[in-house]
Write an enzyme that holds these catalytic residues in place. Sequence first.
Site, PDB file in Angstrom:
ATOM      1  N   ILE A 129       0.813  -1.212   0.000  1.00  0.00           N
ATOM      2  CA  ILE A 129       0.000   0.000   0.000  1.00  0.00           C
ATOM      3  C   ILE A 129       0.849   1.265   0.000  1.00  0.00           C
ATOM      4  O   ILE A 129       0.324   2.372   0.037  1.00  0.00           O
ATOM      5  CB  ILE A 129      -0.964   0.022   1.210  1.00  0.00           C
ATOM      6  CG1 ILE A 129      -0.188  -0.168   2.512  1.00  0.00           C
ATOM      7  CG2 ILE A 129      -2.037  -1.042   1.060  1.00  0.00           C
ATOM      8  CD1 ILE A 129      -1.055  -0.118   3.762  1.00  0.00           C
ATOM      9  N   GLY A 130       2.168   1.105  -0.043  1.00  0.00           N
ATOM     10  CA  GLY A 130       3.042   2.273  -0.098  1.00  0.00           C
ATOM     11  C   GLY A 130       4.466   1.862  -0.392  1.00  0.00           C
ATOM     12  O   GLY A 130       4.866   0.716  -0.162  1.00  0.00           O
ATOM     13  N   GLY A 132       8.711   3.524  -0.665  1.00  0.00           N
ATOM     14  CA  GLY A 132       9.661   4.611  -0.528  1.00  0.00           C
ATOM     15  C   GLY A 132      11.064   4.140  -0.861  1.00  0.00           C
ATOM     16  O   GLY A 132      11.258   3.022  -1.342  1.00  0.00           O
ATOM     17  N   PHE A 134      13.555   3.533   1.209  1.00  0.00           N
ATOM     18  CA  PHE A 134      14.101   2.573   2.155  1.00  0.00           C
ATOM     19  C   PHE A 134      13.107   1.475   2.522  1.00  0.00           C
ATOM     20  O   PHE A 134      13.507   0.406   2.950  1.00  0.00           O
ATOM     21  CB  PHE A 134      14.534   3.276   3.451  1.00  0.00           C
ATOM     22  CG  PHE A 134      15.737   4.150   3.299  1.00  0.00           C
ATOM     23  CD1 PHE A 134      17.009   3.613   3.323  1.00  0.00           C
ATOM     24  CD2 PHE A 134      15.601   5.515   3.122  1.00  0.00           C
ATOM     25  CE1 PHE A 134      18.128   4.416   3.180  1.00  0.00           C
ATOM     26  CE2 PHE A 134      16.708   6.329   2.978  1.00  0.00           C
ATOM     27  CZ  PHE A 134      17.983   5.777   3.002  1.00  0.00           C
ATOM     28  N   LYS A 152       5.533  -1.880   8.047  1.00  0.00           N
ATOM     29  CA  LYS A 152       6.561  -1.058   7.407  1.00  0.00           C
ATOM     30  C   LYS A 152       7.806  -1.922   7.278  1.00  0.00           C
ATOM     31  O   LYS A 152       8.442  -2.274   8.280  1.00  0.00           O
ATOM     32  CB  LYS A 152       6.823   0.189   8.238  1.00  0.00           C
ATOM     33  CG  LYS A 152       7.637   1.273   7.538  1.00  0.00           C
ATOM     34  CD  LYS A 152       7.677   2.523   8.412  1.00  0.00           C
ATOM     35  CE  LYS A 152       8.438   3.654   7.743  1.00  0.00           C
ATOM     36  NZ  LYS A 152       8.476   4.864   8.589  1.00  0.00           N
ATOM     37  N   ASP A 246       8.884  17.162  11.252  1.00  0.00           N
ATOM     38  CA  ASP A 246       8.398  16.997   9.873  1.00  0.00           C
ATOM     39  C   ASP A 246       6.871  16.980   9.832  1.00  0.00           C
ATOM     40  O   ASP A 246       6.266  16.151   9.149  1.00  0.00           O
ATOM     41  CB  ASP A 246       8.965  15.715   9.252  1.00  0.00           C
ATOM     42  CG  ASP A 246       8.876  15.726   7.724  1.00  0.00           C
ATOM     43  OD1 ASP A 246       8.811  16.833   7.141  1.00  0.00           O
ATOM     44  OD2 ASP A 246       8.873  14.636   7.124  1.00  0.00           O
TER      45      ASP A 246
END
Length: 478
Positions: A129-130, A132, A134, A152, A246
């Site tokens: 679902i995602g 990046g 890393f 993750k 952030d």
Amino acid sequence: MDVKIKDSFFDDPETTTFWVNNGLPNQDQILQMQDSMYIQKENEFCKRTLGIQNHYLLYFKKQTAQKWVNLDNATIEYVKHQSVGLGIRISKHKQCFEFFGDVEPWYNYLRQYCVQRNFSQSYTLLKKIGQGNFADVYKATNKMDGAEYAIKCFRKNKLKENVDRLSMIKEISIMKKIQHESVIKLYEVYEGDDCLYLVLEYLRGGELHQFMKKSPPFSEEKCSKLIFRILKALYSIHQKGILHRDLKPENIMLRNKDDLDNICIGDFGLADYYSPSGQYLFTRCGTPGYVAPELLQDKLYDFKIDIYSVGILMYILIAGKSPFDGKDYDDVVMRNYYAKVKFEDCKLTEVGMNFLKGLMNKNPIQRFSAEEALNHPWFATENSNKACQFKIRKQNYVLKKLGHCELQIKQFSAISTQFSPKSSLSSLSPYCMTKYNLDESPQTPNSPSAQFAISTPRTPGMCKLRPVRRSQFNLKQI
């Protein structure tokens, strides 16, 4: 017993000892667990008393704690011996310790601090679902009760440099330490041969960023309720000595679709413990257009950088655009650097404008803290403090300044039993430290400093991700 210990991503290459024999943790504190266990010594088993005090395992002799080990990010796994039955092996720095007995309650307490093996025995990955640089994020279910989680998954071959290891350790430490209704929950950590797995709560509502794209500018009342919830979470985070660094719409999630009453702050990949001397793993980091000017200006900063980011979010919610809109990336950085804000573009009441300017004051000394912001009359006017049932200590000097207009058990193998994270007998500890703040308070960690502008792109640990540009700030160009 000869034991072959697997290398762990979390091992400190400069440390080779397991037990610490001096500087025992505070023995006046209550032990969470204490029992006699079987320990193997010289090919024979004898009984020894062990105890757990927060994230420390204590080894007793004659009712006195002789040595201890910090369990943070140690590896834990079940073992079985033909004579004494089920046991636990704890490994750290290529050393290990085994004990046998009634170990199931111990395992289910210790796994909140330790890193587990055999991820595939506990979870089934459903779909990505995602993605990046890393990590990838997957939707998954727990094999015991079918509960949904976001996993993750960090690829270890992408985390080659020492700074990556330190960053991961810090991110896990911080997420374990924060327990708040408006902060994403980290349940467990696993390590495999190729990947690290962070088991996070599954957030179905997506990013606030996506919600804002399809929503008109917020009314002042609607905005105040959302900002109040974010400040509540920030107040708790700051009280633990942590800076998020952030905050932006992409890192604020909705637990359920279109439900602004249940938001959640995520992605602590750039978070750090506050250091008065400015010694952080990453000194200049974040997303230009969402950061405080003092961070871009290479000045010492504190918790109020997060407050400025909340002000930027409030501006976007009300005005429908960024306060630092520019024709290109460099223009955005310049506007953010000099804090050039057209407050007149925000249509607010007098008290609302006073609040926004308090959040976005370019002077951090005069900028609101989280506590001051939560006590602002803007929230009293909107009755948000009553709606959210949040009580915070009132400070006369603040009000005066404002007046002046500023786990069911299931057997996975012959020797393995454990609880589902959501039904565990013990809740996650609210206090978890790495070696960088073990000997010091969270407000003054001995964190490694970064001499250069460093940025580490990370994927938010949540149900949806989108690529986010985190840039190195070349201040010589400004």
